[in-house]
Motif scaffolding. Structure first.
Motif, short mmCIF file in Angstrom:
data_model
loop_
_atom_site.label_atom_id
_atom_site.label_comp_id
_atom_site.label_asym_id
_atom_site.label_seq_id
_atom_site.Cartn_x
_atom_site.Cartn_y
_atom_site.Cartn_z
N GLY A 40 0.75 -1.24 0.09
CA GLY A 40 0.08 0.14 -0.06
C GLY A 40 0.67 1.36 0.08
N ARG A 41 1.86 1.36 0.64
CA ARG A 41 2.83 2.48 0.80
C ARG A 41 3.53 2.79 -0.44
NH1 ARG A 41 5.76 1.02 4.99
NH2 ARG A 41 7.66 0.22 3.66
N ALA A 42 3.59 1.69 -1.41
CA ALA A 42 4.40 1.77 -2.51
C ALA A 42 3.48 2.45 -3.51
CB ALA A 42 4.69 0.22 -2.91
N VAL A 43 2.22 2.15 -3.49
CA VAL A 43 1.29 2.75 -4.41
C VAL A 43 0.46 3.94 -4.01
CG1 VAL A 43 1.16 0.46 -5.70
CG2 VAL A 43 -0.57 0.94 -4.04
N GLY A 44 0.52 4.19 -2.57
CA GLY A 44 0.09 5.38 -2.24
C GLY A 44 -1.29 5.18 -1.66
N VAL A 45 -1.69 4.02 -1.23
CA VAL A 45 -2.85 3.69 -0.35
C VAL A 45 -2.74 2.76 0.79
CG1 VAL A 45 -4.20 3.72 -2.35
CG2 VAL A 45 -3.47 1.70 -1.44
N THR A 48 -5.62 -1.83 3.86
CA THR A 48 -6.51 -2.22 3.73
C THR A 48 -7.20 -2.33 2.14
OG1 THR A 48 -7.14 -1.77 5.99
CG2 THR A 48 -9.29 -2.14 4.78
N THR A 49 -7.00 -0.95 1.86
CA THR A 49 -7.36 -0.54 0.39
C THR A 49 -6.71 -1.62 -0.36
OG1 THR A 49 -8.20 1.54 0.95
CG2 THR A 49 -7.67 1.06 -1.33
N ALA A 50 -5.33 -1.80 -0.31
CA ALA A 50 -4.65 -2.67 -1.21
C ALA A 50 -5.06 -4.05 -1.04
CB ALA A 50 -3.04 -2.45 -0.72
N ALA A 51 -5.13 -4.50 0.05
CA ALA A 51 -5.89 -5.78 -0.01
C ALA A 51 -7.19 -6.17 -0.48
CB ALA A 51 -5.75 -6.32 1.75
N PRO A 172 9.94 10.00 -13.06
CA PRO A 172 9.41 8.74 -12.24
C PRO A 172 8.09 8.90 -11.69
CG PRO A 172 11.90 8.84 -11.91
CD PRO A 172 11.32 10.38 -12.78
N SER A 173 7.15 8.27 -11.93
CA SER A 173 6.08 8.34 -10.99
C SER A 173 5.91 7.63 -9.66
CB SER A 173 4.81 7.31 -11.65
OG SER A 173 5.19 6.12 -11.64
N ARG A 174 5.09 7.87 -8.80
CA ARG A 174 4.90 7.38 -7.58
C ARG A 174 5.20 5.84 -7.49
NH1 ARG A 174 -0.31 8.59 -4.64
NH2 ARG A 174 -1.08 7.39 -6.26
N ASP A 175 4.61 5.32 -8.70
CA ASP A 175 4.70 3.69 -8.66
C ASP A 175 6.21 3.26 -8.94
OD1 ASP A 175 3.76 1.11 -9.09
OD2 ASP A 175 3.70 1.36 -11.28
N ARG A 176 6.87 4.04 -9.77
CA ARG A 176 8.17 3.66 -9.94
C ARG A 176 8.98 3.92 -8.75
NH1 ARG A 176 12.17 4.40 -14.17
NH2 ARG A 176 10.65 3.51 -15.48
N LEU A 177 8.82 5.06 -8.04
CA LEU A 177 9.64 5.37 -6.80
C LEU A 177 9.18 3.96 -5.89
CD1 LEU A 177 9.31 9.01 -6.62
CD2 LEU A 177 11.24 7.65 -7.39
N GLY A 178 7.77 3.82 -5.77
CA GLY A 178 7.58 2.71 -4.79
C GLY A 178 8.12 1.51 -5.27
#
Length: 379
Positions: A40-45, A48-51, A172-178
Protein backbone atom coordinates in the motif's frame (compact mmCIF):
# COMPACT_ATOMS: atom_id res chain seq x y z
CA UNK A 1 -8.92 -16.25 -2.36
CA UNK A 2 -6.34 -17.03 -5.03
CA UNK A 3 -8.41 -19.61 -6.87
CA UNK A 4 -11.73 -19.29 -8.65
CA UNK A 5 -13.99 -22.15 -9.64
CA UNK A 6 -15.54 -20.85 -12.85
CA UNK A 7 -15.93 -18.08 -15.37
CA UNK A 8 -19.18 -16.72 -13.93
CA UNK A 9 -18.47 -13.62 -11.87
CA UNK A 10 -20.46 -11.87 -9.18
CA UNK A 11 -22.37 -8.73 -10.18
CA UNK A 12 -20.12 -5.70 -10.04
CA UNK A 13 -16.92 -7.66 -10.68
CA UNK A 14 -14.51 -5.58 -12.83
CA UNK A 15 -13.70 -6.45 -16.44
CA UNK A 16 -10.83 -3.96 -16.67
CA UNK A 17 -8.09 -2.49 -14.49
CA UNK A 18 -7.89 1.14 -13.44
CA UNK A 19 -4.66 3.03 -12.75
CA UNK A 20 -4.44 1.95 -9.11
CA UNK A 21 -4.96 -1.68 -10.14
CA UNK A 22 -2.07 -1.44 -12.59
CA UNK A 23 0.16 0.08 -9.91
CA UNK A 24 -0.85 -2.68 -7.50
CA UNK A 25 0.03 -5.37 -10.03
CA UNK A 26 3.39 -3.71 -10.72
CA UNK A 27 4.15 -3.64 -6.99
CA UNK A 28 3.28 -7.34 -6.61
CA UNK A 29 5.39 -8.20 -9.65
CA UNK A 30 8.30 -6.63 -7.78
CA UNK A 31 7.63 -8.07 -4.30
CA UNK A 32 5.05 -10.91 -4.52
CA UNK A 33 4.97 -11.74 -0.79
CA UNK A 34 5.38 -8.25 0.63
CA UNK A 35 2.83 -7.41 3.32
CA UNK A 36 -0.08 -5.15 2.43
CA UNK A 37 1.32 -2.28 4.45
CA UNK A 38 4.45 -2.16 2.27
CA UNK A 39 2.46 -2.73 -0.93
CA UNK A 40 0.00 0.00 0.00
CA UNK A 41 2.78 2.44 0.85
CA UNK A 42 4.41 1.77 -2.55
CA UNK A 43 1.22 2.70 -4.45
CA UNK A 44 -0.01 5.43 -2.13
CA UNK A 45 -2.94 3.74 -0.34
CA UNK A 46 -3.47 2.12 3.05
CA UNK A 47 -2.99 -1.62 3.59
CA UNK A 48 -6.72 -2.33 3.79
CA UNK A 49 -7.38 -0.67 0.44
CA UNK A 50 -4.50 -2.55 -1.22
CA UNK A 51 -5.72 -5.91 0.13
CA UNK A 52 -9.33 -5.20 -0.86
CA UNK A 53 -8.29 -4.21 -4.38
CA UNK A 54 -6.25 -7.38 -4.81
CA UNK A 55 -9.11 -9.56 -3.55
CA UNK A 56 -11.41 -7.86 -6.06
CA UNK A 57 -9.03 -8.56 -8.95
CA UNK A 58 -8.39 -12.19 -8.02
CA UNK A 59 -12.09 -12.94 -7.51
CA UNK A 60 -12.76 -11.59 -11.02
CA UNK A 61 -9.92 -13.75 -12.40
CA UNK A 62 -8.17 -10.62 -13.70
CA UNK A 63 -4.93 -11.04 -11.75
CA UNK A 64 -3.10 -13.77 -9.83
CA UNK A 65 0.37 -14.81 -8.73
CA UNK A 66 2.18 -17.91 -10.01
CA UNK A 67 4.90 -19.60 -7.99
CA UNK A 68 7.04 -22.58 -9.00
CA UNK A 69 10.59 -23.81 -8.35
CA UNK A 70 13.47 -22.76 -10.54
CA UNK A 71 15.66 -25.72 -9.57
CA UNK A 72 15.29 -28.62 -7.14
CA UNK A 73 18.33 -29.87 -5.24
CA UNK A 74 19.81 -32.95 -6.90
CA UNK A 75 17.42 -32.82 -9.88
CA UNK A 76 18.46 -31.79 -13.38
CA UNK A 77 15.40 -30.10 -14.83
CA UNK A 78 15.13 -30.16 -18.60
CA UNK A 79 12.89 -27.52 -20.24
CA UNK A 80 11.13 -28.80 -23.35
CA UNK A 81 8.96 -27.12 -25.98
CA UNK A 82 6.59 -29.61 -27.56
CA UNK A 83 4.45 -29.00 -30.63
CA UNK A 84 1.33 -31.14 -30.75
CA UNK A 85 -0.83 -31.96 -33.78
CA UNK A 86 -4.38 -33.02 -32.90
CA UNK A 87 -7.17 -34.87 -34.65
CA UNK A 88 -9.70 -32.49 -36.27
CA UNK A 89 -11.85 -30.78 -33.70
CA UNK A 90 -9.95 -32.30 -30.76
CA UNK A 91 -7.42 -29.57 -29.91
CA UNK A 92 -9.33 -28.22 -26.92
CA UNK A 93 -10.02 -31.68 -25.51
CA UNK A 94 -6.35 -32.62 -25.83
CA UNK A 95 -5.31 -29.33 -24.23
CA UNK A 96 -7.70 -29.87 -21.32
CA UNK A 97 -6.21 -33.29 -20.59
CA UNK A 98 -2.60 -32.10 -20.86
CA UNK A 99 -3.24 -28.95 -18.80
CA UNK A 100 -3.74 -31.07 -15.69
CA UNK A 101 -0.19 -32.46 -15.90
CA UNK A 102 1.75 -30.79 -13.07
CA UNK A 103 5.04 -30.81 -15.01
CA UNK A 104 3.56 -28.76 -17.87
CA UNK A 105 3.90 -25.01 -17.30
CA UNK A 106 2.14 -23.68 -20.42
CA UNK A 107 -0.48 -25.12 -22.78
CA UNK A 108 -1.34 -22.86 -25.72
CA UNK A 109 -3.77 -23.36 -28.58
CA UNK A 110 -2.00 -21.60 -31.45
CA UNK A 111 -2.22 -20.83 -35.15
CA UNK A 112 0.05 -22.22 -37.85
CA UNK A 113 1.81 -25.55 -38.25
CA UNK A 114 0.81 -27.05 -34.92
CA UNK A 115 -2.37 -27.08 -32.83
CA UNK A 116 -0.82 -26.88 -29.36
CA UNK A 117 2.46 -25.56 -28.01
CA UNK A 118 3.53 -26.95 -24.62
CA UNK A 119 6.23 -25.84 -22.22
CA UNK A 120 7.21 -28.71 -19.95
CA UNK A 121 9.84 -29.36 -17.28
CA UNK A 122 11.15 -32.92 -16.93
CA UNK A 123 13.95 -34.40 -14.80
CA UNK A 124 16.25 -35.43 -17.64
CA UNK A 125 16.09 -36.66 -21.21
CA UNK A 126 14.87 -40.13 -20.26
CA UNK A 127 11.82 -38.69 -18.51
CA UNK A 128 11.19 -36.38 -21.47
CA UNK A 129 11.29 -39.34 -23.87
CA UNK A 130 8.91 -41.27 -21.63
CA UNK A 131 6.50 -38.33 -21.31
CA UNK A 132 6.31 -37.73 -25.06
CA UNK A 133 6.00 -41.42 -25.96
CA UNK A 134 3.81 -42.82 -23.19
CA UNK A 135 1.79 -39.81 -22.07
CA UNK A 136 1.24 -37.59 -25.11
CA UNK A 137 1.64 -40.42 -27.62
CA UNK A 138 -1.18 -42.41 -26.02
CA UNK A 139 -3.78 -39.65 -26.04
CA UNK A 140 -6.34 -40.51 -28.70
CA UNK A 141 -6.71 -36.81 -29.60
CA UNK A 142 -2.97 -36.48 -30.42
CA UNK A 143 -1.79 -37.28 -33.94
CA UNK A 144 1.88 -36.24 -33.79
CA UNK A 145 4.40 -34.37 -31.64
CA UNK A 146 7.70 -32.57 -32.25
CA UNK A 147 10.02 -31.84 -29.33
CA UNK A 148 12.86 -29.36 -28.85
CA UNK A 149 14.98 -28.90 -25.74
CA UNK A 150 15.52 -25.44 -24.31
CA UNK A 151 19.31 -25.34 -24.05
CA UNK A 152 19.42 -21.93 -22.34
CA UNK A 153 16.64 -19.71 -21.01
CA UNK A 154 17.53 -16.05 -21.63
CA UNK A 155 14.27 -14.47 -20.42
CA UNK A 156 11.01 -15.77 -18.95
CA UNK A 157 7.71 -14.43 -17.70
CA UNK A 158 8.78 -13.54 -14.16
CA UNK A 159 10.83 -10.59 -15.45
CA UNK A 160 7.98 -9.11 -17.53
CA UNK A 161 6.36 -5.99 -16.06
CA UNK A 162 3.03 -4.40 -16.91
CA UNK A 163 4.75 -1.09 -16.01
CA UNK A 164 2.74 1.94 -15.04
CA UNK A 165 5.98 3.70 -14.16
CA UNK A 166 6.22 7.14 -15.73
CA UNK A 167 4.23 10.25 -15.01
CA UNK A 168 2.90 12.61 -17.70
CA UNK A 169 6.13 14.65 -17.69
CA UNK A 170 8.33 11.60 -18.15
CA UNK A 171 9.56 11.77 -14.54
CA UNK A 172 9.44 8.64 -12.37
CA UNK A 173 5.90 8.23 -11.08
CA UNK A 174 4.99 7.37 -7.49
CA UNK A 175 4.67 3.80 -8.76
CA UNK A 176 8.25 3.77 -10.06
CA UNK A 177 9.61 5.15 -6.80
CA UNK A 178 7.51 2.69 -4.80
CA UNK A 179 8.66 -0.21 -6.93
CA UNK A 180 12.29 0.78 -6.43
CA UNK A 181 11.78 0.78 -2.65
CA UNK A 182 10.16 -2.67 -2.82
CA UNK A 183 13.02 -4.01 -4.94
CA UNK A 184 15.58 -2.66 -2.48
CA UNK A 185 13.72 -4.28 0.40
CA UNK A 186 13.71 -7.70 -1.24
CA UNK A 187 16.91 -9.68 -0.61
CA UNK A 188 18.56 -11.89 -3.19
CA UNK A 189 21.90 -13.33 -4.18
CA UNK A 190 21.20 -15.20 -7.40
CA UNK A 191 19.10 -18.22 -8.31
CA UNK A 192 19.40 -21.10 -5.84
CA UNK A 193 17.89 -24.58 -5.64
CA UNK A 194 14.88 -25.82 -3.67
CA UNK A 195 15.91 -28.23 -0.93
CA UNK A 196 14.06 -31.54 -1.07
CA UNK A 197 12.77 -30.90 2.45
CA UNK A 198 11.03 -27.76 1.14
CA UNK A 199 9.17 -29.39 -1.78
CA UNK A 200 5.86 -29.75 0.10
CA UNK A 201 5.98 -26.11 1.23
CA UNK A 202 6.65 -25.02 -2.36
CA UNK A 203 3.73 -27.13 -3.60
CA UNK A 204 1.39 -25.36 -1.17
CA UNK A 205 2.75 -21.97 -2.25
CA UNK A 206 1.85 -22.97 -5.81
CA UNK A 207 -1.84 -22.78 -4.85
CA UNK A 208 -1.51 -19.30 -3.36
CA UNK A 209 1.92 -17.85 -2.69
CA UNK A 210 0.47 -15.10 -0.46
CA UNK A 211 -0.86 -17.54 2.13
CA UNK A 212 0.01 -16.35 5.65
CA UNK A 213 2.70 -18.16 7.59
CA UNK A 214 0.15 -19.51 10.11
CA UNK A 215 -1.84 -21.27 7.38
CA UNK A 216 1.28 -22.72 5.77
CA UNK A 217 2.44 -23.97 9.17
CA UNK A 218 -0.90 -25.66 9.79
CA UNK A 219 -0.86 -27.35 6.37
CA UNK A 220 2.76 -28.53 6.56
CA UNK A 221 2.76 -29.50 10.22
CA UNK A 222 5.77 -27.24 10.82
CA UNK A 223 6.03 -24.47 13.37
CA UNK A 224 5.41 -20.88 12.19
CA UNK A 225 9.02 -20.04 13.08
CA UNK A 226 10.30 -22.85 10.85
CA UNK A 227 8.03 -21.85 7.97
CA UNK A 228 9.10 -18.22 8.28
CA UNK A 229 12.77 -19.23 8.25
CA UNK A 230 12.29 -21.44 5.19
CA UNK A 231 10.46 -18.67 3.34
CA UNK A 232 13.22 -16.20 4.14
CA UNK A 233 15.83 -18.61 2.83
CA UNK A 234 13.84 -19.34 -0.35
CA UNK A 235 13.46 -15.61 -0.96
CA UNK A 236 17.11 -14.86 -0.25
CA UNK A 237 18.19 -17.66 -2.62
CA UNK A 238 15.66 -16.55 -5.27
CA UNK A 239 14.83 -20.26 -5.46
CA UNK A 240 11.19 -19.63 -6.41
CA UNK A 241 9.98 -18.10 -9.65
CA UNK A 242 7.12 -15.69 -9.02
CA UNK A 243 4.89 -14.25 -11.72
CA UNK A 244 2.15 -11.74 -10.99
CA UNK A 245 -0.06 -12.10 -14.06
CA UNK A 246 -2.94 -10.14 -15.57
CA UNK A 247 -5.74 -11.56 -17.72
CA UNK A 248 -5.11 -11.03 -21.40
CA UNK A 249 -8.28 -8.98 -21.93
CA UNK A 250 -7.24 -6.53 -19.21
CA UNK A 251 -3.47 -6.42 -19.65
CA UNK A 252 -3.19 -3.88 -22.44
CA UNK A 253 -1.07 -6.52 -24.23
CA UNK A 254 -3.74 -8.96 -25.52
CA UNK A 255 -1.83 -10.52 -28.44
CA UNK A 256 0.83 -13.20 -27.84
CA UNK A 257 3.02 -14.36 -30.72
CA UNK A 258 5.65 -17.11 -30.72
CA UNK A 259 8.55 -16.71 -33.16
CA UNK A 260 11.00 -19.41 -34.23
CA UNK A 261 14.23 -17.90 -35.54
CA UNK A 262 17.75 -18.88 -36.51
CA UNK A 263 21.13 -17.18 -36.31
CA UNK A 264 24.67 -18.47 -36.66
CA UNK A 265 25.74 -20.46 -33.59
CA UNK A 266 28.41 -17.93 -32.71
CA UNK A 267 25.77 -15.17 -32.55
CA UNK A 268 23.12 -16.90 -30.45
CA UNK A 269 24.23 -15.58 -27.06
CA UNK A 270 24.57 -11.97 -28.25
CA UNK A 271 21.29 -11.91 -30.21
CA UNK A 272 19.39 -13.64 -27.38
CA UNK A 273 20.70 -11.15 -24.82
CA UNK A 274 19.55 -8.23 -26.96
CA UNK A 275 16.17 -9.85 -27.64
CA UNK A 276 15.69 -10.44 -23.91
CA UNK A 277 15.97 -6.71 -23.34
CA UNK A 278 13.04 -5.81 -25.59
CA UNK A 279 9.93 -4.49 -23.85
CA UNK A 280 7.61 -6.97 -25.61
CA UNK A 281 9.58 -10.14 -24.83
CA UNK A 282 7.99 -12.63 -22.42
CA UNK A 283 10.21 -15.63 -23.21
CA UNK A 284 13.49 -16.09 -25.04
CA UNK A 285 15.22 -19.45 -25.16
CA UNK A 286 17.86 -21.23 -27.21
CA UNK A 287 16.60 -24.41 -28.83
CA UNK A 288 18.18 -27.69 -29.86
CA UNK A 289 16.65 -27.69 -33.37
CA UNK A 290 17.33 -25.95 -36.69
CA UNK A 291 15.46 -22.90 -35.42
CA UNK A 292 17.86 -22.25 -32.58
CA UNK A 293 15.84 -19.45 -30.94
CA UNK A 294 12.25 -19.38 -29.71
CA UNK A 295 10.84 -16.15 -28.32
CA UNK A 296 7.38 -15.07 -27.26
CA UNK A 297 6.19 -11.47 -27.43
CA UNK A 298 3.11 -9.69 -26.11
CA UNK A 299 1.79 -6.96 -28.38
CA UNK A 300 -0.88 -4.25 -28.23
CA UNK A 301 -2.86 -5.48 -31.26
CA UNK A 302 -2.75 -7.81 -34.25
CA UNK A 303 -1.77 -4.83 -36.41
CA UNK A 304 1.47 -4.62 -34.42
CA UNK A 305 2.64 -8.11 -35.47
CA UNK A 306 3.97 -7.04 -38.87
CA UNK A 307 5.43 -3.82 -37.47
CA UNK A 308 7.22 -5.74 -34.72
CA UNK A 309 8.67 -8.25 -37.18
CA UNK A 310 9.81 -5.42 -39.45
CA UNK A 311 11.55 -3.80 -36.50
CA UNK A 312 13.20 -7.14 -35.69
CA UNK A 313 14.61 -7.22 -39.22
CA UNK A 314 16.04 -3.74 -38.75
CA UNK A 315 17.61 -4.42 -35.36
CA UNK A 316 18.70 -8.01 -36.01
CA UNK A 317 19.65 -8.31 -39.71
CA UNK A 318 21.24 -11.76 -39.20
CA UNK A 319 18.14 -13.22 -37.50
CA UNK A 320 15.95 -15.26 -39.86
CA UNK A 321 12.34 -15.78 -38.73
CA UNK A 322 11.41 -19.31 -39.81
CA UNK A 323 7.91 -19.55 -38.33
CA UNK A 324 5.41 -17.74 -36.15
CA UNK A 325 2.26 -18.72 -34.24
CA UNK A 326 -0.34 -16.51 -32.56
CA UNK A 327 -1.76 -17.81 -29.28
CA UNK A 328 -5.53 -18.24 -29.54
CA UNK A 329 -6.20 -19.60 -26.06
CA UNK A 330 -3.52 -19.80 -23.37
CA UNK A 331 -5.35 -22.59 -21.54
CA UNK A 332 -2.49 -22.88 -19.06
CA UNK A 333 0.02 -20.16 -18.23
CA UNK A 334 2.68 -20.43 -15.57
CA UNK A 335 0.91 -23.40 -13.98
CA UNK A 336 -2.56 -21.80 -13.91
CA UNK A 337 -5.66 -22.75 -15.91
CA UNK A 338 -7.25 -19.84 -17.80
CA UNK A 339 -10.46 -19.25 -19.74
CA UNK A 340 -10.40 -18.19 -23.43
CA UNK A 341 -10.05 -14.50 -22.43
CA UNK A 342 -7.12 -15.31 -20.18
CA UNK A 343 -8.99 -15.02 -16.89
CA UNK A 344 -7.83 -17.18 -14.01
CA UNK A 345 -9.75 -20.37 -13.14
CA UNK A 346 -7.50 -22.44 -10.87
CA UNK A 347 -3.91 -23.38 -10.06
CA UNK A 348 -2.06 -26.61 -10.91
CA UNK A 349 1.06 -26.48 -8.70
CA UNK A 350 4.25 -27.77 -10.29
CA UNK A 351 5.36 -31.28 -9.38
CA UNK A 352 7.75 -33.76 -10.93
CA UNK A 353 5.93 -35.94 -13.45
CA UNK A 354 5.18 -39.47 -12.31
CA UNK A 355 3.09 -41.97 -14.24
CA UNK A 356 3.00 -45.61 -13.19
CA UNK A 357 1.50 -46.64 -16.54
CA UNK A 358 4.27 -44.96 -18.52
CA UNK A 359 6.96 -46.47 -16.31
CA UNK A 360 5.42 -49.93 -16.69
CA UNK A 361 5.23 -49.53 -20.48
CA UNK A 362 8.89 -48.54 -20.63
CA UNK A 363 9.92 -51.46 -18.41
CA UNK A 364 8.03 -53.81 -20.72
CA UNK A 365 9.84 -52.35 -23.72
CA UNK A 366 13.22 -52.74 -22.04
CA UNK A 367 12.44 -56.34 -21.19
CA UNK A 368 11.61 -57.07 -24.82
CA UNK A 369 14.79 -55.34 -25.97
CA UNK A 370 16.86 -57.52 -23.65
CA UNK A 371 15.25 -60.68 -25.04
CA UNK A 372 16.04 -59.87 -28.66
CA UNK A 373 19.36 -61.35 -29.89
CA UNK A 374 21.82 -58.72 -31.05
CA UNK A 375 22.92 -58.60 -34.67
CA UNK A 376 26.50 -58.39 -35.80
CA UNK A 377 26.96 -55.23 -37.80
CA UNK A 378 29.89 -55.06 -40.16
CA UNK A 379 31.88 -51.85 -39.95
Amino acid sequence: MQESTGVDRSPGMPEALDELDYQLVTALQTAPRADWRRIGRAVGVDATTAARRWARLTEAGLAWISCYPGMIEGVTTLPAFIEVDCAPGMAHEAAAQIAGDPNVINVEHVTGNRDLLLTALLPGQGALSRYVAYRLGRLEQVVATRTQIGTAIHAEGSRWRIDRLEGPTGEPSRDRLGQERLAQDRPGRGRGAIKRSDVELVRLLGHDCRQPVARLAERTGLSPTTVRRKLQRLDADRALIYRCEVARLASGWPVAVNFWGAVASAEVAEVAARLAGLREIRLCTSLSGPSNLLFTVWLRSYEHIQAFETELGRRFPTLAINDRAVTLWPMKLGGHILDPDGRHLRAVPFEAWQDAGAEAAQKDLLARLREQPGQQVSR
